[in-house]
Design an enzyme around this catalytic site. Structure first.
Site, short mmCIF file in Angstrom:
data_model
loop_
_atom_site.label_atom_id
_atom_site.label_comp_id
_atom_site.label_asym_id
_atom_site.label_seq_id
_atom_site.Cartn_x
_atom_site.Cartn_y
_atom_site.Cartn_z
N SER A 56 0.83 -1.20 0.00
CA SER A 56 0.00 0.00 0.00
C SER A 56 0.87 1.25 0.00
O SER A 56 1.66 1.45 -0.92
CB SER A 56 -0.96 -0.05 1.18
OG SER A 56 -2.00 0.87 1.03
N ASP A 95 -8.01 -5.53 -6.42
CA ASP A 95 -7.89 -4.40 -5.51
C ASP A 95 -8.20 -3.11 -6.25
O ASP A 95 -7.76 -2.91 -7.38
CB ASP A 95 -6.46 -4.36 -4.95
CG ASP A 95 -6.19 -3.12 -4.12
OD1 ASP A 95 -7.12 -2.66 -3.43
OD2 ASP A 95 -5.05 -2.63 -4.15
N HIS A 100 -6.23 -6.28 -1.92
CA HIS A 100 -5.13 -5.42 -1.48
C HIS A 100 -4.14 -6.17 -0.58
O HIS A 100 -2.94 -5.98 -0.69
CB HIS A 100 -5.74 -4.23 -0.72
CG HIS A 100 -4.81 -3.10 -0.48
ND1 HIS A 100 -4.32 -2.32 -1.50
CD2 HIS A 100 -4.30 -2.58 0.67
CE1 HIS A 100 -3.54 -1.36 -0.99
NE2 HIS A 100 -3.52 -1.51 0.32
#
Length: 469
Positions: free
Chosen positions: A165, A390, A446
């Site tokens: 991320s 994601d 994710h």
């Protein structure tokens, strides 16, 4: 400082700090056969970054040291340990732990660092949690240096920097510093579902949403009319008011309609909820969007969060469609805090810090310079991987980013496979360039190790051991 702490803890020895060793971890039916440590790395005189270090289950003295950073900015790497690829996985009851058969410490020594100060159990003596990309990269570097002073027996082991991320910013900016330090044996970096370029992420997300059936033909036609010219679309920094109004529709669909932005095909834990809600006297904010950061809609939302959160003493930032309750219950158990040697000065643990997130200075809008510096050294192994469903940091944006580095193609895009209990499976697709690979994990969101643990472990082991994907 770290040197003083080293003298106090080690008393002249050349082994790991005994005071930080976790001798008993609540929630485990049977205590770990491998050693693990929890404590603090002090940087900049007054910032205390909490670490949890788990030795390899294979050959700790020879296996690499792998740093892991979760993103946010403001989210805890201990959440990565307990819910993604650590040896202990938190259970729904918030009390018990189970061993992870796909733990990454089966083949490596894993260092989970809660960074920056204000995240998780990390804290600052002055309680100032305003920071930025440059300061964080320096403090992460200093923390690494401190770690190897506390654990000198690992100083010559191979070192890999990994994260996910906003780790897409953390990891390459840290690597830029680490690669210049000959005392650190850096061998490579890996970033999962990373924020590599705001512009590419914004632009690609609109395509992702349309081709996954989210936008509809009329909205797509309007976007093409007002945001595109001569076959080129700008969904990132377009000043056409008609374009902006239709992008606001896209943002509402992606972020506010109840879809799970971290995994389009997964349900939303707890059901569809509002962005801000109350849990007793605790304000819970469910928002962590990185996309469309230049659009007025997002700026207004952040201003609203600052105003509302200032009215409450206790605020928890929880990414939408995630459930951090089990980890929060577990880590705030006083027996767990004692077992992990958590300082009384540390705040209650939350998965993500709203204070850090809202006061964070995002200085890097893209990190191509850092990647090109790494690749130019011609000696580091680099992996960019993405779960392909994601929407927070979508695969297309990261694929465009890797392509933009213009590296020589070594292996054309192809499926990669791994073995699970059902037999040989397609894990996703991979394209390999000189010293860097881009890899997708099929059906994952994710948090790849959470969604596809067997595939993630296969990918990680091949990365660490320099095997073909």
């Amino acid at each position: 400082m770290c040197i003083l702490l080293l003298a106090l803890v080690l008393l002249g020895s050349d082994a790991a700090p005994q005071a930080d060793e976790v001798l008993y971890l609540p929630g485990l039916g049977k205590q770990a056969a491998f050693k693990h440590y929890s404590g603090y790395l002090t940087v900049g005189d007054h910032k205390h970054l909490h670490y949890w270090f788990v030795e390899s289950q294979q050959n700790p003295s020879k296996d690499p040291v792998v740093l892991w950073l979760n993103g946010g900015p403001g989210c805890s790497s201990v959440d990565g340990l307990l819910t993604e690829h650590g040896p202990f996985l938190i259970q729904e009851d918030g009390v018990s732990l189970e061993y992870n058969p796909y733990s990454w410490n089966k083949i490596s020594n894993m260092l989970y660092l809660e960074s920056p100060a204000g995240v998780g159990f990390s804290y600052s003596d002055d309680k100032n949690y305003v920071t930025n990309d440059t300061e964080v990269s320096m403090n992460n570097y200093l923390a690494l240096k401190c770690f190897f002073k506390l654990f000198p027996e690992y100083s010559s082991n191979e070192l890999f920097l990994t994260g996910e991320s906003y780790g897409g910013i953390y990891i390459p900016t840290l690597a830029e510093r680490v690669m210049e330090d000959e005392e650190l044996n850096l061998q490579g970096v890996a970033v999962g579902n990373g924020m590599s370029s705001y512009e590419l992420n914004d632009n690609s997300l609109v395509y992702f949403a349309y081709y996954h059936g989210l936008l509809g033909n009329q909205l797509w036609a309007n976007l093409q009319t007002f945001c595109c010219s001569e076959g080129t679309c700008d969904f990132y920094n377009n000043h056409n008011v008609n374009c902006s109004s239709h992008l606001a529709e896209v943002q509402t669909i992606v972020y506010r309609s109840g879809l799970n932005i971290y995994n389009l095909y997964a349900p939303c834990p707890g059901g569809i909820g509002q962005g801000v809600g109350l849990d007793g006297n605790l304000l819970v904010v469910r928002d962590l969007g990185n996309s469309f950061t230049r659009h007025p809609w997002t700026l207004l939302w952040n201003q609203k969060l600052r105003g509302v959160s200032s009215l409450y003493k206790k605020v928890r930032l929880e990414p939408p469609c995630t459930n951090s309750t089990p980890a929060t219950l577990y880590l705030n158990n006083p027996y767990v805090r004692a077992a992990l040697h958590i300082s009384p000065s540390a705040l209650a643990w939350v998965s993500c810090s709203l204070e850090v997130n809202l006061n964070y200075g995002r200085q890097y809008k893209e990190v191509s310079k850092q990647y090109l510096k790494l690749l130019g050294a011609l000696k580091y192994r680099v992996l960019v991987y993405n779960g392909d469903v994601d929407m927070a940091c979508n695969f297309m944006g990261d694929e465009w980013f890797v392509e933009s580095l213009h590296q020589k193609v070594e292996v054309q895009r192809r499926p990669w496979t791994y073995q699970d209990l059902e037999g040989l499976q397609v894990g996703g697709f991979v394209k390999e360039f000189s010293n860097i690979a881009f890899l997708t994990v099929k059906g994952s969101g994710h948090m790849v190790p959470t969604d596809k643990p067997a595939a993630a472990y296969a990918m990680f082991s091949r990365f660490i051991m320099r095997q073909p994907y």
